[in-house]
Design an enzyme around this catalytic site. Structure first.
Site, PDB file in Angstrom:
ATOM      1  CG  HIS A 167     -11.309  38.714 -14.853  1.00 23.23           C
ATOM      2  ND1 HIS A 167     -12.036  37.554 -14.947  1.00 23.23           N
ATOM      3  CD2 HIS A 167     -10.968  39.057 -16.114  1.00 23.23           C
ATOM      4  CE1 HIS A 167     -12.112  37.204 -16.212  1.00 23.23           C
ATOM      5  NE2 HIS A 167     -11.484  38.103 -16.946  1.00 23.23           N
TER       6      HIS A 167
ATOM      7  CG  ASP B 267      -8.479  44.628 -21.439  1.00 27.04           C
ATOM      8  OD1 ASP B 267      -8.185  44.329 -22.598  1.00 27.04           O
ATOM      9  OD2 ASP B 267      -9.507  44.234 -20.873  1.00 27.04           O
TER      10      ASP B 267
HETATM   11  N1  COA Z   1     -11.375  49.267  -9.749  1.00 28.54           N
HETATM   12  C1  COA Z   1     -11.786  49.456  -8.486  1.00 28.54           C
HETATM   13  N2  COA Z   1     -12.550  48.570  -7.823  1.00 28.54           N
HETATM   14  C2  COA Z   1     -12.926  47.464  -8.489  1.00 28.54           C
HETATM   15  C3  COA Z   1     -12.517  47.200  -9.803  1.00 28.54           C
HETATM   16  C4  COA Z   1     -11.711  48.158 -10.426  1.00 28.54           C
HETATM   17  N3  COA Z   1     -11.305  47.974 -11.683  1.00 28.54           N
HETATM   18  N4  COA Z   1     -13.019  46.015 -10.194  1.00 28.54           N
HETATM   19  C5  COA Z   1     -13.722  45.548  -9.167  1.00 28.54           C
HETATM   20  N5  COA Z   1     -13.667  46.404  -8.128  1.00 28.54           N
HETATM   21  C6  COA Z   1     -14.303  46.256  -6.829  1.00 28.54           C
HETATM   22  C7  COA Z   1     -15.750  46.758  -6.904  1.00 28.54           C
HETATM   23  O1  COA Z   1     -15.842  48.140  -6.611  1.00 28.54           O
HETATM   24  C8  COA Z   1     -16.413  45.896  -5.877  1.00 28.54           C
HETATM   25  O2  COA Z   1     -16.092  46.378  -4.604  1.00 28.54           O
HETATM   26  P1  COA Z   1     -17.180  46.434  -3.433  1.00 28.54           P
HETATM   27  O3  COA Z   1     -17.568  44.990  -3.206  1.00 28.54           O
HETATM   28  O4  COA Z   1     -16.440  47.067  -2.320  1.00 28.54           O
HETATM   29  O5  COA Z   1     -18.303  47.249  -3.988  1.00 28.54           O
HETATM   30  C9  COA Z   1     -15.708  44.544  -6.034  1.00 28.54           C
HETATM   31  O6  COA Z   1     -14.401  44.855  -6.544  1.00 28.54           O
HETATM   32  C10 COA Z   1     -16.427  43.610  -7.008  1.00 28.54           C
HETATM   33  O7  COA Z   1     -16.574  44.281  -8.245  1.00 28.54           O
HETATM   34  P2  COA Z   1     -17.743  44.049  -9.289  1.00 28.54           P
HETATM   35  O8  COA Z   1     -17.837  45.227 -10.198  1.00 28.54           O
HETATM   36  O9  COA Z   1     -19.009  43.621  -8.601  1.00 28.54           O
HETATM   37  O10 COA Z   1     -17.171  42.807 -10.066  1.00 28.54           O
HETATM   38  P3  COA Z   1     -17.708  42.255 -11.420  1.00 28.54           P
HETATM   39  O11 COA Z   1     -17.364  40.832 -11.444  1.00 28.54           O
HETATM   40  O12 COA Z   1     -19.126  42.611 -11.663  1.00 28.54           O
HETATM   41  O13 COA Z   1     -16.871  43.100 -12.493  1.00 28.54           O
HETATM   42  C11 COA Z   1     -15.290  43.850 -13.989  1.00 28.54           C
HETATM   43  C12 COA Z   1     -15.778  42.642 -13.175  1.00 28.54           C
HETATM   44  C13 COA Z   1     -14.218  43.363 -14.943  1.00 28.54           C
HETATM   45  C14 COA Z   1     -16.441  44.412 -14.811  1.00 28.54           C
HETATM   46  C15 COA Z   1     -14.748  44.922 -13.030  1.00 28.54           C
HETATM   47  O14 COA Z   1     -13.653  44.395 -12.324  1.00 28.54           O
HETATM   48  C16 COA Z   1     -14.357  46.198 -13.761  1.00 28.54           C
HETATM   49  O15 COA Z   1     -15.218  47.046 -14.023  1.00 28.54           O
HETATM   50  N6  COA Z   1     -13.044  46.357 -14.090  1.00 28.54           N
HETATM   51  C17 COA Z   1     -12.606  47.503 -14.853  1.00 28.54           C
HETATM   52  C18 COA Z   1     -12.868  47.305 -16.323  1.00 28.54           C
HETATM   53  C19 COA Z   1     -11.944  46.289 -16.936  1.00 28.54           C
HETATM   54  O16 COA Z   1     -10.736  46.328 -16.731  1.00 28.54           O
HETATM   55  N7  COA Z   1     -12.504  45.406 -17.736  1.00 28.54           N
HETATM   56  C20 COA Z   1     -11.748  44.396 -18.447  1.00 28.54           C
HETATM   57  C21 COA Z   1     -12.027  43.044 -17.886  1.00 28.54           C
HETATM   58  S1  COA Z   1     -10.949  41.819 -18.606  1.00 28.54           S
END
Ligand code: COA
Length: 392
Positions: free
Chosen positions: A277, A328
């Site tokens: 998140h 979710d």
């Molecule tokens: N699975 C695996 N690794 C994850 C992850 C996931 N669902 N969510 C975050 N991470 C990891 C990233 O790979 C990153 O690792 P790194 O620093 O080693 O590269 C770190 O956590 C930070 O992630 P980041 O994508 O930069 O965070 P964000 O704040 O931009 O993204 C989300 C937030 C929600 C977009 C992201 O967690 C995600 O894509 N989750 C899956 C989709 C989802 O469930 N969305 C619903 C949100 S309510």
């Protein structure tokens, strides 16, 4: 002073303070003032108008939460009943919208149909063209009611089933399940559907709410702002994740296969849907309630293995990556156990969030300033123009 490179110039150094403070993805940027809800990511807390979600979830109905978000206080019994009756009465769709839903090809995603239908509702709304606070409250009620009907009608049209009108005696979440499946929900489903709606109603300045507020800030109408918010929710990084979670759980198929599946995904640096998140650094408080009801409903409905797979996925991702499930993750199995098809999951999220979106849109109108940020320009300036017949 600009720097010259091959006739063109690089960006000048005299950038505004805003351009210098560029933050990718607007992480941590405060972009609106609101009374509606707040996410405390450090402590894993969600507040609706100051109330901790753990103190109200499983104690209040969806109508009470809608009233709270729109009025800043909980309703008394008669106010709550009046809102329930009004919403049930507002669930009917204009016949033209029903015809449009019938025209949509089976390949159309329910979120595409929903977004189109909401835009079309704006055309047929009796208050179309009136952006006063009173008209927007009437439109908000109609939208909360009609979004549920669009989803239920689409589901039945796709299965060749006759459409069902709302029962004036039921609340909105019961009516949704009744119109979708054709029979009134059992007691446990009533509890879970209402809880699902309560937990999804609002969540701070998330991407779709921000999108809705940006559109509202141009003084475009509430239907336009809502349609934009629905478009933002569709993406798998936002509300679209619940459908992807279900697809993953079904693809894994057996508890014994979870370990290899998740290890493979993490090795390939793939995101596990339903985890992580932008704001929470600990467990999403909504996941706690949904986990409990996912376990209960899956057990009751013969889907125990699906819950067991989910739980194993959660344990492994937590242990190996230190990240937690978001709303979710368990909403997928909860909705599946209630007979909702996975491509409808995000639309069900939207049915609840509509009440939060319209609260934010009305709040934006009430103290509006055009939301118009700036960007960090990264290309060249003053590039020499070459007419078409001289271009190679
Ligand atoms: N699975 C695996 N690794 C994850 C992850 C996931 N669902 N969510 C975050 N991470 C990891 C990233 O790979 C990153 O690792 P790194 O620093 O080693 O590269 C770190 O956590 C930070 O992630 P980041 O994508 O930069 O965070 P964000 O704040 O931009 O993204 C989300 C937030 C929600 C977009 C992201 O967690 C995600 O894509 N989750 C899956 C989709 C989802 O469930 N969305 C619903 C949100 S309510």
């Amino acid at each position: 002073m600009n720097t010259t490179i091959g006739g063109a110039t690089k960006m000048p150094n005299n950038k505004t303070a805003a351009e210098k403070t560029f933050v990718r993805g607007l992480e941590g940027v405060v972009a609106a003032e609101t009374n509606i809800s707040w996410v405390d990511g450090i402590h894993g807390k969600l507040y609706y108008q100051g109330y901790d979600i753990h103190d109200i979830a499983e104690k209040v109905c969806f109508e009470e939460v809608i009233f709270l978000l729109w009025n800043g206080r909980f309703p008394d019994r008669s106010e709550c009943e009046r809102l329930r009756v009004e919403l049930a009465a507002d669930m009917r769709l204009p016949s033209q919208v029903v015809e449009m839903i019938k025209l949509m090809p089976p390949s159309a995603h329910p979120m595409q149909v929903l977004q189109t239908a909401v835009t079309m509702l704006g055309v047929f709304d009796p208050d179309s063209g009136d952006n006063s606070a009173e008209a927007n409250l009437r439109k908000s009620k109609r939208l909360v009611a009609q979004v549920s009907t669009i989803i239920a009608d689409l589901h039945r049209i796709r299965r060749g089933l006759p459409l069902i009108s709302a029962d004036p005696k039921l609340g909105i979440s019961d009516n949704f399940l009744y119109m979708l499946r054709g029979n009134p929900p059992a007691e446990i489903e009533h509890t879970v559907m209402d809880l699902l709606m309560v937990l999804h109603t609002d969540h701070g300045l998330n991407a779709s709410t921000f999108a809705g507020r940006v559109i509202a800030s141009t003084l475009a109408d509430i239907h336009a702002a809502l349609a934009g918010a629905i478009g933002a929710l569709k993406g798998p990084l936002h509300g679209g994740a619940n459908q992807k979670v279900m697809e993953m759980i079904v693809q894994i198929g057996k508890v014994e296969l979870v370990q290899d599946y998740i290890a493979g995904m993490l090795e390939n640096k793939q995101k596990i849907m339903g985890f992580g998140h932008r704001v929470y650094r600990t467990e999403d408080p909504r996941a706690r309630h949904l986990r409990k009801y996912s376990e209960m409903l899956c057990e009751m409905k013969g889907f125990k293995e699906l819950y067991d797979i989910s739980h194993k996925v959660e344990t492994l991702v937590r242990e190996s990556k230190g990240i937690y499930p978001n709303v979710d993750f368990y909403s997928a199995t909860v909705q599946h156990a209630m007979g909702i098809p996975s491509d409808f999951f995000t639309a069900v999220f939207a049915a609840s969030r509509t009440a939060g979106w319209v609260a934010h849109i009305m709040e934006q109108y009430s103290d509006n300033r055009l939301i118009r940020p700036t960007s960090k320009y990264t290309a060249e300036l003053g590039v020499r123009f070459v007419p078409m017949d001289q271009r190679k």
